[in-house]
Scaffold this active site. Structure first.
Site, PDB file in Angstrom:
ATOM      1  N   ASP A 250       3.689   9.489  -1.930  1.00  0.00           N
ATOM      2  CA  ASP A 250       2.527   8.592  -1.654  1.00  0.00           C
ATOM      3  C   ASP A 250       2.090   7.702  -2.201  1.00  0.00           C
ATOM      4  O   ASP A 250       2.276   7.767  -3.593  1.00  0.00           O
ATOM      5  CB  ASP A 250       1.338   9.605  -1.357  1.00  0.00           C
ATOM      6  CG  ASP A 250       0.612   9.345  -0.174  1.00  0.00           C
ATOM      7  OD1 ASP A 250       0.552   8.221   0.163  1.00  0.00           O
ATOM      8  OD2 ASP A 250      -0.402  10.411   0.282  1.00  0.00           O
TER       9      ASP A 250
ATOM     10  N   HIS B  76       0.668  -1.474   0.143  1.00  0.00           N
ATOM     11  CA  HIS B  76       0.180  -0.070  -0.043  1.00  0.00           C
ATOM     12  C   HIS B  76       0.792   1.286   0.077  1.00  0.00           C
ATOM     13  O   HIS B  76       0.172   2.297  -0.115  1.00  0.00           O
ATOM     14  CB  HIS B  76      -0.952   0.050   1.204  1.00  0.00           C
ATOM     15  CG  HIS B  76      -2.163  -1.148   0.909  1.00  0.00           C
ATOM     16  ND1 HIS B  76      -3.320  -0.722   0.484  1.00  0.00           N
ATOM     17  CD2 HIS B  76      -1.916  -2.393   1.367  1.00  0.00           C
ATOM     18  CE1 HIS B  76      -3.877  -1.682   0.570  1.00  0.00           C
ATOM     19  NE2 HIS B  76      -3.272  -2.924   1.059  1.00  0.00           N
TER      20      HIS B  76
END
Length: 734
Positions: free
Chosen positions: A378, A171
């Protein structure tokens, strides 16, 4: 695909979807906060799922009686807790996960602390998770492991359950090879991840970085994202994670949120609201964001009392020194900007350091005129998608960092480099004057995309891919040719009226030699080939990377067809050589000096030149040096040939450079696709021969020399095994 046919789904993550918290003398059970737990709760339950993870309390805090209560309640919810001690949480979670992996994977290498104690504990906790998985899992289950906390777990499970169906999803970003290689335990981490059948990332950029690290550090090649690891095929692919779109979109128009929006509107009054929501983390670029907002106010004095930045910072890792330092920096910047540009009753920044209930969060999204989402790095960033889902009227502007994975999907946003302060300011200025029609056009396009690709579709897509790769693995297997099948092969041969034999040469009909010219056919091989060729019903073909002159010299007198240099040259029996692939060799002048340079640096290596290919041989080189130099050369060649119509392939102790689009499969198809063959025999020994196996009908007798995963039906140990089978066929003709 029918859910019942898939088996159960075992989700494994650091945290459970239910957290255990202590209130005085009691333990209470609360839903965990987070997109994964919230978005997939109903999904995994629909698959008769189980969830394995840490429940939220340190082991020392749980009494024996409470352990029973927790176990019973978790079992009722389909959850299985992994109990971790205070020391394990300190060394594994705070230590290795957040002081090593998190900064390294987000390109803050200087923040990484390579402590051996962290690593030892990380291994031990991953083994703990493995123990709980093995107590729960069945062979037909799907085991889906999540995130950087458990990168060793797939490998540990694979050791104990070789046939398990394992998927892994990261993730966070996966870094470039030059960054990842700094991890002292890079080999172990990659090996752990490759215990999976399917490894997923948010973007194709991360997929490529991972494959590059696997290639350079471990040496595994890939084709279309597929790696061969031992006797398995591992798929690596991108699965951009979505949100629970309907949950946010429906909440945005509920009466409770309407009241919150009205309340915020009264506070905002006539000002335009810019919203920034982030967890406290150095990867989010909060100081840079504040500096950009400060410059925006400086450059636009007429807007100072017409805009308000709502800065919502969710506390995170408050006990870590770098996070405490970041908090102080943000506090000081907010104070400085408000002191410089604020007026009585009008502060340009509304600073909230806390988490908010769901309804208040949705109200902020809906009310905000602009969302400023500018992380330095990110993995995905779901805030951007949540903001869009909460804009029913399409009246909003998303400013998004190009360093966030979401930027690959949300191209209609104003994409910025978060380190380019002037670019962020320009985006804010554009957002202030953007026409309503332009806003709605952009927002609606992005909404349509993220609604279709929501979190459920993301999970479904992942599981479908996991199912598919398990099916693919059935076609790539290691299967020794048993005695019974050898007898069947001979019987098929005897019954057949028209037979086709397709052979690779080196490593298949003859063992590899230190130098190519030393691999000439011996008398035994010539007798076998001549014996088969004398039979009118037999069509023999050698498809090799050898040059045409050598093939002609060695076997040109035998009644057979020849294909040289991976199918570029073709010689039908009784005819001259013909170039059947329209390729050129003028590129060799550019590539030859590079290979020669590596030959000079690698004692024992040499270069072989053919009409349309160059080969770096390192069979007699010291094994360790040969591996290092071959990887270096291959990486160099791949970088240099990216814009050329060339392929770089690794064979058995060789690196081959050739024209793209030529392969043994195309060559083999000239014969295999002809009608009438009721017996086909094909033998090869490396990945270039997989293209031959791929074009054959399922009834063909395909054999790969060497115990490696293959499309071939069977494997043989050595060229001696191929010769034994062919000799037995010749015997049947006498």
């Amino acid at each position: 695909m029918n859910r019942e046919s898939r088996g159960r789904l075992l989700m494994v993550s650091n945290r459970l979807p239910i957290s255990v918290v202590r209130h005085g003398e009691e333990v209470k059970f609360l839903p965990s906060v987070g997109g994964l737990a919230t978005g997939l709760r109903s999904f995994y339950q629909a698959y008769k799922g189980q969830w394995i993870g840490w429940p939220g309390l340190e082991g020392e805090e749980i009494s024996g009686a409470e352990a029973c209560v927790i176990g019973n309640r978790m079992g009722f919810e389909g959850c299985f807790p992994v109990i971790l001690s205070r020391q394990e949480l300190d060394l594994y979670y705070s230590g290795f996960c957040n002081n090593v992996i998190w900064p390294l994977f987000h390109y803050f290498q200087n923040y990484a602390v390579y402590d051996e104690k962290y690593w030892e504990c990380y291994q031990e906790v991953n083994r703990k998770f493995c123990h709980v998985v093995l107590e729960t899992a069945r062979e037909e289950d799907f085991i889906w492991v999540h995130d950087y906390h458990l990168m060793l777990l797939p490998g540990y499970i694979r050791e104990k359950m070789p046939g398990a169906r394992i998927g892994f999803f990261l993730h966070i970003p996966f870094p470039a090879y030059e960054v990842f290689r700094q991890l002292p335990w890079a080999v172990e981490v990659l090996s752990g991840l490759l215990g999976s059948d399917l490894v997923g990332f948010h973007t194709y950029g991360y997929v490529l970085e991972f494959l590059e690290s696997v290639r350079r550090i471990i040496g595994h090649e890939h084709g279309l994202g597929r790696l061969t690891v031992g006797d398995r095929v591992v798929q690596v692919d991108a699965f951009p994670m979505g949100i629970d779109y309907d949950r946010f979109a429906q909440a945005a128009v509920q009466s409770g949120v309407d009241k919150e929006v009205e309340s915020i509107g009264l506070e905002v009054a006539d000002r335009k609201m810019i919203l920034s929501i982030d967890r406290l983390d150095y990867s989010k670029g909060l100081p840079q964001r504040l500096e950009a907002f400060s410059l925006f106010l400086e450059r636009n004095p007429d807007l100072r009392e017409k805009v308000a930045l709502v800065l919502l910072v969710v506390p995170s890792r408050t006990g870590v020194a770098k996070y405490a330092e970041l908090k102080r920096q943000i506090d000081e910047l907010v104070g400085h900007i408000n002191g410089r540009f604020g007026t009585i009753g009008r502060a340009p920044i509304w600073y909230l350091y806390r988490s908010l209930p769901f309804e208040k969060l949705v109200a902020l999204y809906r009310q905000a005129d602009v969302a400023l989402v500018t992380p330095l790095r990110d993995g995905m960033n779901l805030v951007a998608k949540e903001y869009l889902a909460c804009k029913p009227d399409g009246d909003g502007v998303l400013i998004l960092s190009e360093m966030a994975g979401a930027s690959r999907e949300l191209g209609e946003a104003l994409i910025v480099n978060p380190n380019n302060v002037k670019q962020v300011v320009a985006a804010l200025e554009q957002a202030m004057v953007m026409p309503a029609r332009d806003k709605s056009r952009r927002v609606e396009a992005m909404q349509d995309r993220i609604q279709r690709c929501d979190v459920i579709n993301w999970a479904e897509d992942f599981l479908v891919s996991l199912t598919q790769i398990k099916e693919v693995q059935k076609g790539f297997m290691v299967q020794r040719l048993p005695e019974k099948s050898q007898q069947e092969l001979i019987e098929n041969y005897q019954k057949a009226e028209k037979r086709l034999f397709l052979f690779d040469y080196d490593g298949t009909l003859v063992p590899f030699a230190d130098r190519p010219e030393d691999a000439a056919p011996d008398r035994e091989l010539l007798d076998i080939l001549e014996g088969l060729a004398r039979v009118e019903a037999n069509q023999l073909v050698i498809i090799s990377n050898r040059d045409k002159a050598t093939l002609d010299k060695w076997v040109g007198h035998i009644r057979m067809d020849l294909s040289a240099e991976h199918g570029v040259w073709l010689k039908m029996w009784g005819r001259e050589w013909d170039q059947v692939e329209p390729v050129q060799g003028d590129w060799k002048d550019q590539i030859r000096p590079i290979i020669e340079h590596y030959v000079d640096r690698t004692p024992g290596s040499f270069i072989e030149e053919k009409d349309f290919s160059l080969v770096f041989h390192y069979r007699t080189v010291d094994p360790e040096l040969g591996l290092v130099r071959s990887l270096e050369l291959k990486n160099t060649l791949l970088e240099l040939t990216g814009t050329l119509n060339l392929e770089v392939q690794e064979g058995n102790k060789i690196i081959l450079v050739k024209n793209a689009g030529t392969d043994k499969g195309r060559a083999a198809g000239r014969w295999a696709h002809q009608e009438g063959y009721d017996f086909i025999f094909c033998a090869g020994d490396d990945w270039t021969d997989e293209d031959m196996f791929a074009v054959l009908p399922r009834s063909a007798w395909s054999l790969r020399v060497g115990m490696k995963v293959s499309r071939a039906r069977f494997n043989l140990n050595s060229p001696r095994g191929v010769r034994r089978i062919l000799s037995s066929l010749v015997e049947k003709e006498r």
